[in-house]
Design a protein around this motif. Structure first.
Motif, PDB file in Angstrom:
ATOM      1  N   ARG A  97      38.363  44.221  39.042  1.00 27.42           N
ATOM      2  CA  ARG A  97      39.482  43.299  38.936  1.00 27.42           C
ATOM      3  C   ARG A  97      40.266  43.333  40.239  1.00 27.42           C
ATOM      4  O   ARG A  97      40.101  44.227  41.052  1.00 27.42           O
ATOM      5  CB  ARG A  97      40.366  43.668  37.750  1.00 27.42           C
ATOM      6  N   GLU A 148      45.464  40.583  39.492  1.00 29.74           N
ATOM      7  CA  GLU A 148      45.241  40.643  38.047  1.00 29.74           C
ATOM      8  C   GLU A 148      45.869  41.898  37.448  1.00 29.74           C
ATOM      9  O   GLU A 148      46.511  41.837  36.387  1.00 29.74           O
ATOM     10  CB  GLU A 148      43.736  40.612  37.752  1.00 29.74           C
ATOM     11  N   ALA A 149      45.683  43.023  38.118  1.00 30.86           N
ATOM     12  CA  ALA A 149      46.241  44.274  37.606  1.00 30.86           C
ATOM     13  C   ALA A 149      47.768  44.247  37.649  1.00 30.86           C
ATOM     14  O   ALA A 149      48.432  44.747  36.726  1.00 30.86           O
ATOM     15  CB  ALA A 149      45.709  45.452  38.423  1.00 30.86           C
ATOM     16  N   GLN A 166      49.683  41.632  37.356  1.00 31.95           N
ATOM     17  CA  GLN A 166      50.138  40.770  36.269  1.00 31.95           C
ATOM     18  C   GLN A 166      50.152  41.531  34.941  1.00 31.95           C
ATOM     19  O   GLN A 166      51.081  41.383  34.139  1.00 31.95           O
ATOM     20  CB  GLN A 166      49.242  39.537  36.174  1.00 31.95           C
ATOM     21  N   ASP A 167      49.132  42.357  34.726  1.00 28.97           N
ATOM     22  CA  ASP A 167      49.084  43.175  33.503  1.00 28.97           C
ATOM     23  C   ASP A 167      50.256  44.144  33.449  1.00 28.97           C
ATOM     24  O   ASP A 167      50.935  44.272  32.417  1.00 28.97           O
ATOM     25  CB  ASP A 167      47.777  43.966  33.449  1.00 28.97           C
ATOM     26  N   LYS A 187      43.197  48.501  33.627  1.00 27.29           N
ATOM     27  CA  LYS A 187      41.801  48.154  33.381  1.00 27.29           C
ATOM     28  C   LYS A 187      41.188  47.715  34.708  1.00 27.29           C
ATOM     29  O   LYS A 187      41.454  46.613  35.182  1.00 27.29           O
ATOM     30  CB  LYS A 187      41.696  47.030  32.347  1.00 27.29           C
TER      31      LYS A 187
END
Length: 252
Positions: free
Chosen positions: A139, A143-144, A146-147, A194
């Protein structure tokens, strides 16, 4: 059988002691058990056992041997020295691969080929075993981030980690959409991240899969991969294999 490190950070095999890395056939492979999100467990075998060092520089997740193989942090190793590990490496790997039969091997995506090389070596011990590459992808930092931002908004972090989370998000903002590297993430934050995603639909369903990585630290990457494969229906069962173990006492 262990390793020595010279003043110039050259790693050398030493058959008279077990310092830094235990490479003996009698003491390996080591088995470790990781808990998955799917209320299951992931059994991971490691070829060589990492041992503690008195050198503060080596108290991180890594080890001089893995640094040398990756040519990072100033460490090096010659081809002749690598060949001295070969007899014990092959003997331990054969023992590890005799524990179960698999349909496919999936190396963890990395900028370094160690996991892929280990996967290809392991595949030689079982007839017809496939090595899948490109099935999983890292990823991105975006993306990370945003999580983590969503988890911050939902107040899912303990108070003592909030400042560290915000600092990590700010760091990732400076390198948007870069491949995520867990080695730059503190151990306390890794369980919240993740690092992998599916790069495409599963080739087949209900398989027995062996995941391969270079080093086992918190196990976040392997656990994420196992959860993805189980949730996608690709894997009916998953095990793991690493070149180097975590530090500490293994579970059998």
């Amino acid at each position: 059988m262990g390793i020595d490190v010279s003043a110039t950070k050259e790693v050398q095999f030493n058959g008279t002691h077990q310092k830094l890395v235990d490479t003996s056939v009698t003491n390996n492979p080591r088995r470790h058990v990781l808990n998955l999100d799917a209320a299951a467990q992931l059994s991971v075998q490691s070829i060589f056992r990492r041992r503690n060092s008195s050198d503060k520089q080596d108290k991180r997740d890594g080890n001089p041997l893995i640094y040398a193989l990756k040519r990072t942090n100033g460490y090096t190793i010659t081809l002749d020295e690598m060949m001295r590990f070969r007899p014990s490496f092959q003997g331990i790997l054969e023992r590890a691969m005799n524990q179960a039969n698999y349909d496919a091997i999936v190396p963890m995506p990395s900028s370094h080929p160690i996991a892929l090389m280990l996967a290809k070596r392991a595949a030689r011990y079982q007839l017809g075993l496939e090595v899948w590459t490109g099935f999983l992808a890292k990823r991105t930092t975006t993306e990370a981030a945003q999580d983590l931002s969503a988890m911050l908004a939902a107040r899912q972090f303990p108070k003592e980690l909030v400042a560290e989370v915000r600092a990590l998000i700010a760091t990732w903002a400076a390198t948007p959409n870069a491949p995520l590297a867990l080695k730059h993430v503190g151990a306390k934050l890794r369980p919240y991240i993740k690092p992998l995603k599916l790069a495409g639909p599963p080739p087949r369903k209900n398989l027995s899969i062996l995941l391969v990585d270079d080093l086992l630290a918190t196990g976040t990457t392997l656990k994420t991969a196992a959860d993805i494969l189980i949730a996608s229906g690709c894997a009916a069962s998953v095990d793991g294999l690493c070149l180097l173990s975590p530090k500490g006492r293994p579970r059998h």
